[in-house]
Design a protein around this motif. Structure first.
Motif, PDB file in Angstrom:
ATOM      1  N   ALA A  27       0.841  -1.243   0.110  1.00 31.99           N
ATOM      2  CA  ALA A  27      -0.061   0.064   0.012  1.00 31.99           C
ATOM      3  C   ALA A  27       0.890   1.417   0.022  1.00 31.99           C
ATOM      4  CB  ALA A  27      -0.790   0.231   1.194  1.00 31.99           C
ATOM      5  N   GLY A  28       0.509   2.121  -0.739  1.00 34.28           N
ATOM      6  CA  GLY A  28       1.355   3.353  -1.122  1.00 34.28           C
ATOM      7  C   GLY A  28       2.651   3.215  -1.688  1.00 34.28           C
ATOM      8  N   LYS A  29       2.973   2.108  -2.220  1.00 34.83           N
ATOM      9  CA  LYS A  29       4.238   1.926  -2.945  1.00 34.83           C
ATOM     10  C   LYS A  29       3.885   1.909  -4.603  1.00 34.83           C
ATOM     11  CE  LYS A  29       7.008   0.643   0.535  1.00 34.83           C
ATOM     12  NZ  LYS A  29       7.434  -0.990   0.745  1.00 34.83           N
ATOM     13  N   ARG A  30       4.991   2.495  -5.470  1.00 33.47           N
ATOM     14  CA  ARG A  30       4.605   2.274  -6.626  1.00 33.47           C
ATOM     15  C   ARG A  30       5.727   1.196  -7.328  1.00 33.47           C
ATOM     16  NH1 ARG A  30       6.453   8.085  -7.522  1.00 33.47           N
ATOM     17  NH2 ARG A  30       7.981   7.450  -5.767  1.00 33.47           N
ATOM     18  N   VAL A  31       5.134   0.584  -8.013  1.00 38.15           N
ATOM     19  CA  VAL A  31       5.862  -0.709  -8.699  1.00 38.15           C
ATOM     20  C   VAL A  31       6.167  -0.182 -10.096  1.00 38.15           C
ATOM     21  CG1 VAL A  31       6.043  -3.044  -9.249  1.00 38.15           C
ATOM     22  CG2 VAL A  31       5.256  -2.433  -6.931  1.00 38.15           C
ATOM     23  N   GLY A  32       7.389  -0.081 -10.520  1.00 33.12           N
ATOM     24  CA  GLY A  32       7.637   0.170 -11.947  1.00 33.12           C
ATOM     25  C   GLY A  32       7.849  -0.902 -12.732  1.00 33.12           C
ATOM     26  N   ILE A  33       7.183  -0.618 -14.093  1.00 32.70           N
ATOM     27  CA  ILE A  33       7.619  -1.842 -15.066  1.00 32.70           C
ATOM     28  C   ILE A  33       8.275  -1.224 -16.192  1.00 32.70           C
ATOM     29  CG2 ILE A  33       6.236  -3.612 -16.371  1.00 32.70           C
ATOM     30  CD1 ILE A  33       5.799  -3.919 -13.682  1.00 32.70           C
ATOM     31  N   PRO A  34       9.699  -1.791 -16.228  1.00 31.39           N
ATOM     32  CA  PRO A  34      10.333  -1.040 -17.327  1.00 31.39           C
ATOM     33  C   PRO A  34      10.073  -1.746 -18.786  1.00 31.39           C
ATOM     34  CG  PRO A  34      11.568  -2.907 -15.875  1.00 31.39           C
ATOM     35  CD  PRO A  34      10.161  -2.299 -15.466  1.00 31.39           C
ATOM     36  N   ARG A  35       9.552  -0.723 -19.607  1.00 32.88           N
ATOM     37  CA  ARG A  35       9.238  -1.280 -20.864  1.00 32.88           C
ATOM     38  C   ARG A  35      10.287  -1.877 -21.666  1.00 32.88           C
ATOM     39  NH1 ARG A  35       9.238   4.537 -22.703  1.00 32.88           N
ATOM     40  NH2 ARG A  35       7.165   4.695 -21.512  1.00 32.88           N
ATOM     41  N   GLU A  36      11.529  -1.539 -21.445  1.00 36.05           N
ATOM     42  CA  GLU A  36      12.514  -2.130 -22.405  1.00 36.05           C
ATOM     43  C   GLU A  36      12.893  -3.750 -21.997  1.00 36.05           C
ATOM     44  OE1 GLU A  36      12.676   0.588 -20.891  1.00 36.05           O
ATOM     45  OE2 GLU A  36      12.965   2.155 -22.658  1.00 36.05           O
ATOM     46  N   TYR A  37      12.270  -3.947 -20.962  1.00 31.63           N
ATOM     47  CA  TYR A  37      12.587  -5.410 -20.622  1.00 31.63           C
ATOM     48  C   TYR A  37      11.610  -6.268 -21.490  1.00 31.63           C
ATOM     49  CZ  TYR A  37      15.721  -4.377 -16.710  1.00 31.63           C
ATOM     50  OH  TYR A  37      16.851  -4.078 -16.010  1.00 31.63           O
ATOM     51  N   ARG A  38      10.793  -5.949 -22.123  1.00 29.63           N
ATOM     52  CA  ARG A  38      10.123  -6.766 -22.972  1.00 29.63           C
ATOM     53  C   ARG A  38      10.659  -6.978 -24.062  1.00 29.63           C
ATOM     54  NH1 ARG A  38       5.573  -4.206 -21.848  1.00 29.63           N
ATOM     55  NH2 ARG A  38       5.097  -5.499 -20.448  1.00 29.63           N
ATOM     56  N   VAL A  39      11.510  -8.130 -24.122  1.00 29.75           N
ATOM     57  CA  VAL A  39      12.692  -8.453 -25.122  1.00 29.75           C
ATOM     58  C   VAL A  39      12.060  -9.395 -26.471  1.00 29.75           C
ATOM     59  CG1 VAL A  39      14.432  -8.011 -23.774  1.00 29.75           C
ATOM     60  CG2 VAL A  39      13.693 -10.486 -24.131  1.00 29.75           C
ATOM     61  N   ASP A  40      12.754  -9.122 -27.442  1.00 29.30           N
ATOM     62  CA  ASP A  40      11.983 -10.181 -28.580  1.00 29.30           C
ATOM     63  C   ASP A  40      12.352 -11.451 -28.347  1.00 29.30           C
ATOM     64  OD1 ASP A  40      11.928  -7.719 -30.178  1.00 29.30           O
ATOM     65  OD2 ASP A  40      14.015  -7.855 -31.002  1.00 29.30           O
ATOM     66  N   ASN A  41      11.256 -12.312 -28.854  1.00 30.71           N
ATOM     67  CA  ASN A  41      11.404 -13.535 -28.627  1.00 30.71           C
ATOM     68  C   ASN A  41      11.351 -14.206 -27.179  1.00 30.71           C
ATOM     69  OD1 ASN A  41      11.770 -13.795 -31.373  1.00 30.71           O
ATOM     70  ND2 ASN A  41      14.036 -13.648 -31.059  1.00 30.71           N
ATOM     71  N   MET A  42      10.447 -13.289 -26.268  1.00 30.90           N
ATOM     72  CA  MET A  42      10.416 -13.731 -24.883  1.00 30.90           C
ATOM     73  C   MET A  42       9.349 -14.693 -25.001  1.00 30.90           C
ATOM     74  SD  MET A  42      10.603 -11.365 -21.418  1.00 30.90           S
ATOM     75  CE  MET A  42       9.015 -10.642 -21.549  1.00 30.90           C
ATOM     76  N   PRO A  43       9.689 -15.850 -24.110  1.00 27.26           N
ATOM     77  CA  PRO A  43       8.548 -16.993 -24.200  1.00 27.26           C
ATOM     78  C   PRO A  43       7.299 -16.343 -23.872  1.00 27.26           C
ATOM     79  CG  PRO A  43      10.445 -17.741 -23.441  1.00 27.26           C
ATOM     80  CD  PRO A  43      10.719 -16.456 -23.551  1.00 27.26           C
ATOM     81  N   GLU A  44       6.220 -16.856 -24.262  1.00 25.43           N
ATOM     82  CA  GLU A  44       4.907 -16.344 -23.787  1.00 25.43           C
ATOM     83  C   GLU A  44       4.463 -16.584 -22.480  1.00 25.43           C
ATOM     84  OE1 GLU A  44       0.967 -17.999 -25.498  1.00 25.43           O
ATOM     85  OE2 GLU A  44       2.339 -17.270 -27.446  1.00 25.43           O
ATOM     86  N   GLU A  45       5.115 -17.758 -22.044  1.00 24.77           N
ATOM     87  CA  GLU A  45       4.884 -17.820 -20.331  1.00 24.77           C
ATOM     88  C   GLU A  45       5.681 -17.020 -19.489  1.00 24.77           C
ATOM     89  OE1 GLU A  45       6.457 -21.703 -21.358  1.00 24.77           O
ATOM     90  OE2 GLU A  45       4.865 -22.751 -20.038  1.00 24.77           O
ATOM     91  N   ILE A  46       6.795 -16.606 -19.810  1.00 18.80           N
ATOM     92  CA  ILE A  46       7.598 -15.340 -19.170  1.00 18.80           C
ATOM     93  C   ILE A  46       6.657 -14.163 -19.185  1.00 18.80           C
ATOM     94  CG2 ILE A  46       9.468 -13.982 -18.934  1.00 18.80           C
ATOM     95  CD1 ILE A  46      10.283 -16.983 -18.540  1.00 18.80           C
ATOM     96  N   GLU A  47       6.112 -13.804 -20.309  1.00 21.16           N
ATOM     97  CA  GLU A  47       5.412 -12.724 -20.393  1.00 21.16           C
ATOM     98  C   GLU A  47       4.116 -12.941 -19.519  1.00 21.16           C
ATOM     99  OE1 GLU A  47       5.667  -9.811 -21.707  1.00 21.16           O
ATOM    100  OE2 GLU A  47       3.693  -9.074 -21.303  1.00 21.16           O
ATOM    101  N   ALA A  48       3.417 -13.913 -19.630  1.00 15.67           N
ATOM    102  CA  ALA A  48       2.289 -14.078 -18.770  1.00 15.67           C
ATOM    103  C   ALA A  48       2.666 -14.363 -17.205  1.00 15.67           C
ATOM    104  CB  ALA A  48       1.827 -15.664 -18.867  1.00 15.67           C
ATOM    105  N   LEU A  49       3.756 -14.690 -16.889  1.00 16.90           N
ATOM    106  CA  LEU A  49       4.110 -14.652 -15.411  1.00 16.90           C
ATOM    107  C   LEU A  49       4.388 -13.289 -14.913  1.00 16.90           C
ATOM    108  CD1 LEU A  49       4.921 -16.212 -12.766  1.00 16.90           C
ATOM    109  CD2 LEU A  49       7.357 -15.672 -13.599  1.00 16.90           C
TER     110      LEU A  49
END
Lengths: 95, 485, 494
Positions: free
Chosen positions: C263-285
């Motif tokens: 609560a009250g914390k912000r979690v950053g999602i770095p867009r550059e970590y979405r790399v080419d050929n990343m397995p679907e399961e990794i993306e899903a996780l």
């Protein structure tokens, strides 16, 4: 980036790693491949950037000028492949 | 001051260009990056820590005193102190270098541009100092203990060195000798290096090239680890002549590392350093940048003693001759001794003359140094005071000084015990004079007959009869009176 | 009594303190597990006596009514990169075979002072150079996990802390030390379904740990869960005057401070970590992780770390450069193996010793490092990489203005089979794509298990925090752990 076997041999000599000709030939394209991949760094404009000098802001500490160590010759020599009369020994060096 | 030193070649005169890289061992108790001791002459590998032996996982932590001494040295030659510097690794493989690299400073040295003045007669020349950086010493190899093996002693490994790099501003062996002598003197005044060249505390890498006057700089050679002023001068002399011979033979000078042989006075190429030229310097990741604050630098500055040039000028201002001032300030111990003498209130000129002639003469004769002088400044002050107040004549003072050297006693005590006091008691002197005249009637008659040169004879007889203790002025006066009557 | 080897660090500590079982019983149970685990090849040296001696000391202290230290009675595995007094320390290389240090690393000493005992020295990639534990002179470590496809292909436990990962996942040790230069704690932790944290650079002393790349190397714990990591990290950390890069700060009470509320914390999602050929399961996780964070009360923000793609090439200049110099001391003069061919001079001896003593990957990196530092190349490679490193650190600094922690996958794939990638060094290097940037910036980062892929193999999520904010990292990881409910463990086949 292509690296020739002469370069591999020169670098291996600097690094003091004996290398046979066939190894140098095998390594040349491998190193060329890695170095070629590394070269993409050249794309980054770093003209106004300082190289990193400390990973975490921290200041170099200096210690006091006090003798706190030494007199441990047995420990110093304990793992030596060859030691005599309190010295490490190596093949004779001609300076 | 332009040097006129030239090597005479078949094709004309050659000028020599010299730069010195002096490695001076920093005076400290412990090593630059480890807590092992630095004392000279210990049992092999006894002053070695696991850091010095470069055991896996060992890390360097810098010694504050070594940094402080390098900064003080920089301040003593008016050099720029870099508040931000850092340590680099110089990578090469050798059996005296356990880490496989030397921790040194290439890109950002601790001390920048400075200068040292040297004298040649009345002329003064400024030799530029490019930088001073701090680095680790290597260990020592011994080649004569075993037919097929070299022995490795790491006691010196990691001892702090200052590398003091001059500009190529010297033009003769004499200038190089003067520079090295002056640098040594400054280091010893500052206390940052003991200057013991025979123990390896100071050694020079000598860069020499030759050229026709006015030409571009020639290719230089570097003669490593030359460990005395005399050898440095000899190495330059030999190397310059060798280079001239090579060039005049139509050859070219190889940029290379050479070794000086003190027995033959010659240099030769060093095989072991042949391929060590790509040192792959990079910042040592085990150490952060060295950042100094103003307080640290000011403490270093405040702790500096009076340096040789300033001291010499002060002595000269006291009326001491340039020659004596030079002699007195050349070695820090002499200057310290003389300052202690001045502190007693001794008259500067008389004190300087006495120290440079009587004291130095005696120490020379005894084969000892001023540090071990059997006579303390306080005792010398007493002796000089006895001369000044007329208690001792010059010759009596010499006698008393000899006795001081023998016994270590105070001059007052010697004068008292041996009755060496000069007398001005006119009654006693008159009685002796009367006696001398009575015993030498023939000379008296000749004198009175006009042979006035005999006056000296009567002085001598009177002094002899009084065992040299009569005040010569009083003797003169009374004798004249007696002879005239 | 349930099997003691099922217990984690906290349970053992509390059980020993409460008298539920003795430290000796624990040590004996794990010693037996170690002895039975030879097919995994996780240990280079086993030290049952060390574990027993430490346990007996704890039992005696308890009997005497003394206050027990924070890891009293917990036997652990020690990565064979930490020098241990009188116990062979090799960095999994031939060149150090037989080397018995006359000293104890600060990290291992801290653990012994905390009452832990040593089960043995754990196998690793040689000099910690590798991502699959296939570069060890002492053979591959086999992951305790197998795919659920019925095939028994031996899998990589990840690397370089492969032995550490295998023993913790296999219930052969409740915890183990790891070291992380570019991901060597986090990637193997992800591969075997355990937790592992690399603290801020400077938290754990490097003194007595065999150096790979000094500006990157950090020790950290690998354990069953987040709380166990917090306990063990507290024991390992602390200021050490013998390491000039050690942080002169008190060690926070991380375990006490654990708080799974975001609560009250912000979690950053770095867009550059979405790399080419990343397995679907990794993306899903990853998406699942984001949902968990939101569920825990966090605000999710997208952030940009624009220089991410340059982190790996910069790392593969800096790390080999430092390594080429750090490994120069292995020269056959003062310790370790010496190869002295007939008639060899000193320099021949060096070359022969190092040729015989180093494995292929170590040689490859020494050669790369030597090359990039050599005359004429230094600025183009090393200086440029050091500048890019500054840019990467600045990317993170900017991100911290918008978020408190970052959430990413730990690795771009689940565990691969041994031999699958070892022929292509570059493919192997790409394993570290998500872990290297935070290493370059010296930031604390942790891998925590998130789930399984289709083949039944664990996948990990990575939390990256601000410098010195291990607490924030542990808290976010705990929030994931509580929601992931990850209980899968490898079935024992060895």
């Amino acid at each position: 980036m292509s690296v020739d076997t002469a370069t591999v041999k020169r670098v291996a000599k600097l690094a003091r790693i004996a290398i046979r000709d066939e190894e140098a030939s095998r390594l040349a394209p491998e190193l060329g491949n890695i170095l070629g991949w590394i070269e993409q760094l050249g794309e980054v404009d770093t003209s106004s950037v300082q190289p990193m000098t400390a990973v975490i802001p921290n200041r170099l500490r200096l210690r006091d000028d006090v003798v706190t160590d030494g007199n441990i010759r047995a420990q110093v020599l304990a793992n030596a492949p060859q030691a005599e009369h309190g010295f490490f020994t190596v093949p004779k060096v001609i300076e | 001051m332009e040097s006129t030193y030239r090597i005479k070649g078949a094709t004309g005169d050659w000028e020599v260009v010299i730069g010195l890289e002096v490695h001076a061992q920093v005076t400290s108790n412990a090593k630059l990056f480890s807590g092992a001791a630095t004392a000279f002459g210990a049992e092999p590998n006894s002053q070695v820590s696991l850091v010095d032996a470069a055991m896996p996982g060992m890390l360097p932590v810098p010694n504050r005193e070594c940094i402080r001494q390098a900064v003080r040295t920089g301040l003593a030659i008016d050099a720029q102190i870099n508040k931000w510097s850092r340590f680099d690794r110089k990578n090469y493989f050798y059996a005296d270098l356990p880490q496989g690299y030397q921790i040194s400073q290439l890109y950002h040295p601790l001390v920048g541009e400075g200068a040292i003045e040297i004298e040649d007669g009345d002329a003064v020349k400024t030799i530029g100092v490019e930088r001073i950086h701090v680095e680790q010493d290597a260990g020592k190899l011994m080649h004569d203990q075993h037919p097929t093996r070299s022995y490795v002693d790491l006691n010196r490994s990691g001892v702090a060195l200052m590398e003091i790099v001059s500009r190529p501003d010297m033009r003769s062996p004499a200038e190089a000798g003067a520079y090295l002598t002056k640098l040594r003197s400054i280091l010893r005044y500052v206390g940052s290096c003991d200057g013991n060249m025979d123990q390896g505390s100071m050694r020079a890498d000598v860069n020499v090239s030759v050229r026709k006057p006015g030409d571009e700089l020639g290719t230089r050679t570097e003669t490593k680890n030359v460990n005395s002023v005399r050898f440095v001068m000899a190495a330059i002399d030999h190397e310059a002549k060798r280079q001239v011979a090579v060039l005049e033979d139509g050859g070219a000078i190889q940029q290379e590392t050479r070794l000086f042989n003190p027995d033959t006075g010659t240099t030769r190429s060093m095989r072991s350093k042949e391929d060590a030229h790509d040192y792959r310097y990079f910042p040592d990741p085990d150490l952060l940048p060295l950042e100094l604050d103003d307080a640290f630098i000011e403490e270093c500055r405040a702790s500096l003693p009076e340096l040789p040039d300033a001291k010499r000028k002060r002595y000269e201002a006291l009326g001491i001759s340039a020659y004596a001032a030079n002699v007195l300030t050349a070695e820090v111990e002499s200057a310290r001794w003389f300052d202690a003498l001045l502190d007693t209130g001794a008259a500067p000129v008389a004190a300087a003359n006495w120290v440079t002639s009587e004291l130095f003469g005696a120490l020379n004769r005894l084969g000892t140094s001023i540090v071990d002088s059997p006579v303390e400044p306080g005792q010398a002050a007493e002796l000089l005071a006895l001369v000044a107040d007329g208690t001792l004549s010059g010759s009596l003072a010499k006698q008393v000084f000899e006795a001081m050297l023998e016994t270590g006693d105070a001059p007052g005590k010697i004068v008292e015990e041996r009755g060496l006091k000069q007398t001005s008691d006119t009654g006693a002197i008159e009685a002796v004079i009367a006696d001398v005249l009575t015993k030498n009637p023939k000379q008296l008659e000749q004198y009175r007959g006009g042979k006035e040169t005999l006056f000296g004879f009567f002085v001598g007889q009177t002094m002899k009869a009084m065992a040299g203790k009569a005040n010569p002025q009083v003797v003169n006066d009374l004798l004249k009176k007696a002879l005239a009557s | 009594m349930s099997d003691l080897t099922d217990l984690g660090i906290r349970q053992i500590r509390d059980g020993v303190a409460g008298g539920d079982f003795s430290a000796r019983e624990v040590a004996e149970a794990f010693n037996a597990a170690v002895a039975a685990a030879k097919p995994l090849n996780a240990f280079i040296v086993e030290t049952p006596d060390h574990a027993l001696a430490a346990a007996d000391k704890v039992d005696q202290a308890r009997a005497a009514g003394e206050t027990l230290p924070p890891m009293a009675g917990v036997p652990i595995g020690m990565k064979d990169l930490f020098c241990t007094h009188g116990v062979q320390t090799t960095a999994a290389s031939h060149i150090l075979e037989g080397f018995k240090p006359e000293y104890e690393s600060t990290v291992s000493q801290n653990l012994w002072n905390a009452g832990a005992g040593m089960l043995g020295k754990l196998n690793l990639d040689q000099f910690a150079m590798g991502s699959s534990n296939e570069t060890s002179y002492f053979g591959n470590v086999i992951s305790p996990w197998r795919r659920n496809d019925g095939g028994n292909a031996p899998l990589a436990p990840g690397g370089s802390s492969g032995g550490s990962a295998a023993v913790v996942a296999g219930r052969i040790a409740p915890g183990a030390t790891g070291t992380d230069t570019g991901g060597s704690i986090r990637q193997p932790a992800a591969f075997v379904g355990i937790s592992g944290i690399k603290p801020t650079y400077g938290r754990c002393s490097r003194w007595g740990t065999i150096a790979f790349a000094s500006s990157l190397d950090q020790a950290g714990p690998m354990a069953r869960d987040v709380r166990d990591c917090a306990i063990m990290l507290e024991a390992m950390s602390g200021f050490d005057p013998k390491d000039a890069t050690s942080l002169d700060l008190p060690v926070p009470k991380w375990e006490e401070g654990l708080n799974a509320s975001m609560a009250g914390k912000r979690v950053g999602i770095p867009r550059e970590y979405r790399v080419d050929n990343m397995p679907e399961e990794i993306e899903a996780l990853w998406q699942q992780g984001i949902a968990w964070m939101r569920d825990a009360g966090a605000e999710i923000v997208e952030v940009s770390l624009p220089h991410t793609r340059y982190a790996l090439p910069a790392y593969y200049i800096i790390a080999p450069a430092e390594a080429s110099s750090n490994l120069a001391r292995y020269d056959g003069v003062r310790f370790g193996q010496r190869d002295l061919p007939e008639g060899a001079n000193l320099q021949d001896m060096y070359a022969a010793t190092r040729e015989a003593g180093f494995g292929d990957e170590v040689k490859r990196r020494i050669l790369i490092g030597t090359y990039v530092l050599s005359a004429g190349f230094y600025d183009a490679y090393f200086t440029q990489a050091s500048k890019v490193r500054t840019l990467i650190a600045q990317d993170f600094e900017r991100a911290w203005k918008r978020c408190d922690v970052l959430l990413t996958p730990t690795a771009p794939s689940a565990a691969f089979a041994l031999g699958e990638k070892s022929a292509d060094p570059l493919a192997m290097y790409l394993n570290d794509v998500f872990t290297v940037p935070s290493s370059l910036a010296g930031l604390p980062a942790m891998s925590v298990p998130g789930g399984l892929d289709k083949a039944g193999l664990p996948l990990g999520l990575q939390v990256i925090g601000r410098a010195l904010d291990e607490q924030g990292v542990l808290d976010a990881a705990l929030a994931i752990e509580e929601r992931a409910g990850f209980v899968a463990r490898p079935e024992r086949w060895w």
